[in-house]
Design a protein around this motif. Sequence first.
Motif, PDB file in Angstrom:
ATOM      1  N   GLU A 196       0.822  -1.209   0.000  1.00  0.00           N
ATOM      2  CA  GLU A 196       0.000   0.000   0.000  1.00  0.00           C
ATOM      3  C   GLU A 196       0.856   1.259   0.000  1.00  0.00           C
ATOM      4  OE1 GLU A 196      -2.577  -0.434   3.344  1.00  0.00           O
ATOM      5  OE2 GLU A 196      -4.097  -1.541   2.209  1.00  0.00           O
ATOM      6  N   ARG A 197       2.086   1.128   0.453  1.00  0.00           N
ATOM      7  CA  ARG A 197       2.985   2.289   0.494  1.00  0.00           C
ATOM      8  C   ARG A 197       3.972   2.273  -0.665  1.00  0.00           C
ATOM      9  NH1 ARG A 197       3.084   5.466   4.959  1.00  0.00           N
ATOM     10  NH2 ARG A 197       1.646   4.895   6.620  1.00  0.00           N
ATOM     11  N   LEU A 198       3.553   1.714  -1.792  1.00  0.00           N
ATOM     12  CA  LEU A 198       4.400   1.631  -2.975  1.00  0.00           C
ATOM     13  C   LEU A 198       3.673   2.235  -4.168  1.00  0.00           C
ATOM     14  CD1 LEU A 198       6.955   0.480  -4.398  1.00  0.00           C
ATOM     15  CD2 LEU A 198       5.691  -1.647  -4.722  1.00  0.00           C
ATOM     16  N   ARG A 199       4.380   3.063  -4.927  1.00  0.00           N
ATOM     17  CA  ARG A 199       3.827   3.634  -6.151  1.00  0.00           C
ATOM     18  C   ARG A 199       4.840   3.464  -7.284  1.00  0.00           C
ATOM     19  NH1 ARG A 199       0.416   3.539  -3.013  1.00  0.00           N
ATOM     20  NH2 ARG A 199      -1.100   5.137  -2.394  1.00  0.00           N
ATOM     21  N   ASN A 200       4.345   3.078  -8.456  1.00  0.00           N
ATOM     22  CA  ASN A 200       5.173   2.981  -9.663  1.00  0.00           C
ATOM     23  C   ASN A 200       4.646   3.981 -10.672  1.00  0.00           C
ATOM     24  OD1 ASN A 200       6.801   0.701  -8.823  1.00  0.00           O
ATOM     25  ND2 ASN A 200       4.988  -0.569  -9.124  1.00  0.00           N
ATOM     26  N   ILE A 201       5.418   5.038 -10.928  1.00  0.00           N
ATOM     27  CA  ILE A 201       4.932   6.102 -11.799  1.00  0.00           C
ATOM     28  C   ILE A 201       5.951   6.417 -12.893  1.00  0.00           C
ATOM     29  CG2 ILE A 201       3.588   7.129  -9.932  1.00  0.00           C
ATOM     30  CD1 ILE A 201       5.714   9.411  -9.898  1.00  0.00           C
ATOM     31  N   GLY A 202       5.464   7.000 -13.965  1.00  0.00           N
ATOM     32  CA  GLY A 202       6.326   7.504 -15.033  1.00  0.00           C
ATOM     33  C   GLY A 202       6.058   8.979 -15.234  1.00  0.00           C
ATOM     34  N   ILE A 203       7.032   9.678 -15.801  1.00  0.00           N
ATOM     35  CA  ILE A 203       6.881  11.100 -16.104  1.00  0.00           C
ATOM     36  C   ILE A 203       7.058  11.256 -17.611  1.00  0.00           C
ATOM     37  CG2 ILE A 203       7.772  13.424 -15.704  1.00  0.00           C
ATOM     38  CD1 ILE A 203       8.661  12.540 -12.956  1.00  0.00           C
ATOM     39  N   SER A 204       6.007  11.741 -18.294  1.00  0.00           N
ATOM     40  CA  SER A 204       6.008  11.802 -19.750  1.00  0.00           C
ATOM     41  C   SER A 204       5.450  13.136 -20.218  1.00  0.00           C
ATOM     42  CB  SER A 204       5.166  10.667 -20.347  1.00  0.00           C
ATOM     43  OG  SER A 204       5.635   9.409 -19.914  1.00  0.00           O
ATOM     44  N   ALA A 205       5.884  13.547 -21.426  1.00  0.00           N
ATOM     45  CA  ALA A 205       5.414  14.819 -21.980  1.00  0.00           C
ATOM     46  C   ALA A 205       5.994  15.037 -23.354  1.00  0.00           C
ATOM     47  CB  ALA A 205       5.809  15.973 -21.054  1.00  0.00           C
ATOM     48  N   HIS A 206       5.619  16.169 -23.949  1.00  0.00           N
ATOM     49  CA  HIS A 206       6.240  16.636 -25.184  1.00  0.00           C
ATOM     50  C   HIS A 206       7.663  17.083 -24.874  1.00  0.00           C
ATOM     51  CE1 HIS A 206       6.017  18.352 -29.270  1.00  0.00           C
ATOM     52  NE2 HIS A 206       6.791  19.312 -28.797  1.00  0.00           N
ATOM     53  N   ILE A 207       8.531  17.064 -25.879  1.00  0.00           N
ATOM     54  CA  ILE A 207       9.924  17.439 -25.676  1.00  0.00           C
ATOM     55  C   ILE A 207      10.037  18.870 -25.145  1.00  0.00           C
ATOM     56  CG2 ILE A 207      10.191  18.224 -28.071  1.00  0.00           C
ATOM     57  CD1 ILE A 207      13.067  17.105 -27.932  1.00  0.00           C
ATOM     58  N   ASP A 208      10.964  19.078 -24.217  1.00  0.00           N
ATOM     59  CA  ASP A 208      11.251  20.386 -23.613  1.00  0.00           C
ATOM     60  C   ASP A 208      10.111  20.923 -22.755  1.00  0.00           C
ATOM     61  OD1 ASP A 208      13.832  20.597 -24.544  1.00  0.00           O
ATOM     62  OD2 ASP A 208      13.274  21.685 -26.362  1.00  0.00           O
TER      63      ASP A 208
END
Length: 690
Positions: free
Chosen positions: A63-75
Motif C-alpha cells: 500500500e505504500r508503494l507507487r510505480n509512476i512515469g513522467i512523460s510529456a512533449h519534448i522540452d
Amino acid sequence: MARFPRSAIPRLLYTFFSSKTRRFYPSPTAALLLGNFEVRQFSAGNVARAKDAKEPWWKESMERLRNIGISAHIDSGKTTLTERILYYTGRIHEIHEVRGKDGVGAKMDSMDLEREKGITIQSAATYCTWKDYQINIIDTPGHVDFTIEVERALRVLDGAILVLCSVGGVQSQSITVDRQMRRYEVPRLAFINKLDRMGADPWKVLNQARSKLRHHSAAVQVPIGLEENFQGLIDLVQLKAYYFHGSSGEKVVAEEIPADMDVIVAEKRRELIEMVSEVDDKLAEAFLNDDPISSVDLEGVQPLLDGVLSYLPCPIEVSNYALDQTKNEEKVMLPGTPDGPLVALAFKLEEGRFGQLTYLRVYEGVIRKGDFIVNINTGKKIKVPRLVRMHSDEMEDIQEAHAGQIVAVFGVDCASGDTFTNGSVKYTMTSMSVPEPVMSLAVQPVSKDSGGQFSKALNRFQREDPTFRVGLDAESGQTIISGMGELHLDIYVERIRREYKVDAIVGKPRVNFRETITQHAEFDYLHKKQSGGQGQYGRVCGYVEPLPPGSPIKFEFENMIVGQAVPSNFIPAIEKGFKEAANSGSLIGHPVENIRIVLTDGASHAVDSSELAFKLAAIYAFRQCYSAARPVILEPIMLVELKVPTEFQGTVAGDINKRKGVIVGNDQDGDDSIITANVSETCFLLKGSA
C-alpha cells in the motif's frame, strides 16, 4: 474522506507551477487541477481480499508503494521535474540543469549525448521516499523518435505524471503520450509547468486539455500572477495562498488569499466542486443543496508527490492479466501479491558494464538473488546472479524484490517482452505495442577492419530497442538501419562512433527501382566466335512481350521450338542467360520484371555449340531487342497508414498530395483520422518520412 472512491468513473489531476531557475522550482509543493477521463480500472476485488484476510506481512509495504512515469512533449520539463522531486525527497543533494553546463547535468540524463543535446534519449529508472512511501519513477524521453521508451515504461507502470508546458500547451507529443496512456489504461496526474515564462497561460492549457485530449478537468489551484509577476499559488481546497522561498524554493509559506483574487478563487472553486461532485455522490448531494463543502470533503492535494500518494493506485489496486499457456492463452487475473508464484516481465534491456542488464517489473511473487527462474518464452531455466535497484546509472544491490517492484538483473539472457516465473505456472504477460520504423539510412564502416565491432554494435542496439531494425539489401548490398526518425538513427550512428570507436559512412538507401517493357519486340541473334581450337556458336530467335497486368510471376520463359534446331540440353542455358540479362536493364541498371520471353527458333553447331555459347547468345539477344520493346522505369509504391488528430487531417492530406501520393482511404478512430495512401518511396526518401 481519505480518497475519492475507486469507481469506474476516471479521474485526472493537474499541476501548475513555475520554471524559474532559482525562485520557483516545480517542487513537491506544487498545485493540482482535477478532472476525469478513461483510465485503468482499479481492482476492488484485490483490495477486498486483502482486507478480509488476516493482515498479511506484505500489505502495508504494497500500500505504500507507487510505480509512476513522467512523460510529456519534448522540452516540457520532465527531467527537470524529476530532478526537483529527487532533491526535495532527499535522494540527491544538489540540483543540476539538464544541459549540464556545470559539467554535471541532471541525474536522470546519464549519457553524454543526453547532456550535450539537452534531451532524454533513454528512459531511466530511480526511486525515492516521500512520507514513508516508496515511489519508483521512470523518466521518459519526450521526442517522438524515442516513443518506444515511453511505450515500454507505461506498459509496466501503475500511474503517470503528464507534464504540460504553460506556454506551448498541448503539443503533438502530448497527444501521442496521452494516447499511449489510454492504450495501457494508466491513471495519471498532469503537471502544468513554466508559469513564470513569457506567454504562460494555464487556462489556455486547461481548455486545450479539454478539447484536444478530451479531459474532463478543473483547476485545483490558481496561480498568483503569471510570467515575471508569478509569486505563488492559491490552493482552492484549503483556501490558502502558498509562497515558495529559499534558494531552491524549499521553504513553503502559507498565508491568507490576497483580497484582489477573491472573485476568481470563488469562481474556480465552484467549478472544481462541480467537477468533483460528478465522481462522488455525497459531494454531489451537498453541491446541489448548496451546503458548505469543507477541505476535508474535497481532499485537496498540496504537493505534487502527495497527489501521487493520494490519487494514483498502489500495485494491489490495479488489475493485471496474464495469459495461461497451458490453457490456450486463457486470460488470468494476477492477484499481485508476494504470496503467489513469481511472474515478472522483462520490459527493457541495456548493455551494462557487467553484461546485459534486464529491467523487470514483478507482478506477483518474490524474486531473490540466487533463485532459479524460467523464461516462459524460451523454456530456459536461469539463475539470478545479481539483483539491483536502479538510480539512473547507479545500482544498489538487493537480495530480493516482491510484487509491485521494478528491479534489474544481470547475466540473464532474454529478449524484451519475455516473461519469467518460478516454474510452477506457465504464464506470459501481454506484449507492448511496438510501432513500425518510418525512416531508413544506409550505413557502412569507413574501415573494413572495424566490421566486427560494427556488427557487434548493430546487434546490441537491435536487442535493446525493438524499433531499431537492421537489414541487408540483397540488390544493393547495403546495410540498412531503420528507426523512428532522423534523430533516432543519428543518435545510434553517434553511439557506434563513441562506444565502439567505429566511424560510419551514412547515406540514403538506394531506391530499388524496377524496369519493364511495354510492347512486343523480336530478337534474332547469332553468337559466333572462333579463336583457334573449339569456337563458340549459338543462335536464338524469338520475341519478348510484357506479362498481363497483375500477373503473380515477374519473369516467364517459354520454349516453343519445334524439332531439334537447338538441342534440348542447351535450353536451360538459354533460360539462364535471359534471366541473367534481366537482372540489369539498360535504362538505369535495375532488374527487369513483368516480362515474358518466348524462344521460337535457333541454330547450333555440331562442334562449336556449348552451354556457354547459348547463354551468351541469350544475353546479347536480350540487349538487342530491349530498346525496341520500349522499356520504362517503375517506382516502388508504399501503402502508408497515418493516424493523426482530426484537426490536422487537412494539413497531412495536403502534404501527401505534395509528395505525389494518392489517398485511398480515410476513416475515423475516436478523435483521430486514419489516412491510407499510396505514396512513391522515392518522394519519401528525398523529402523525409511522414
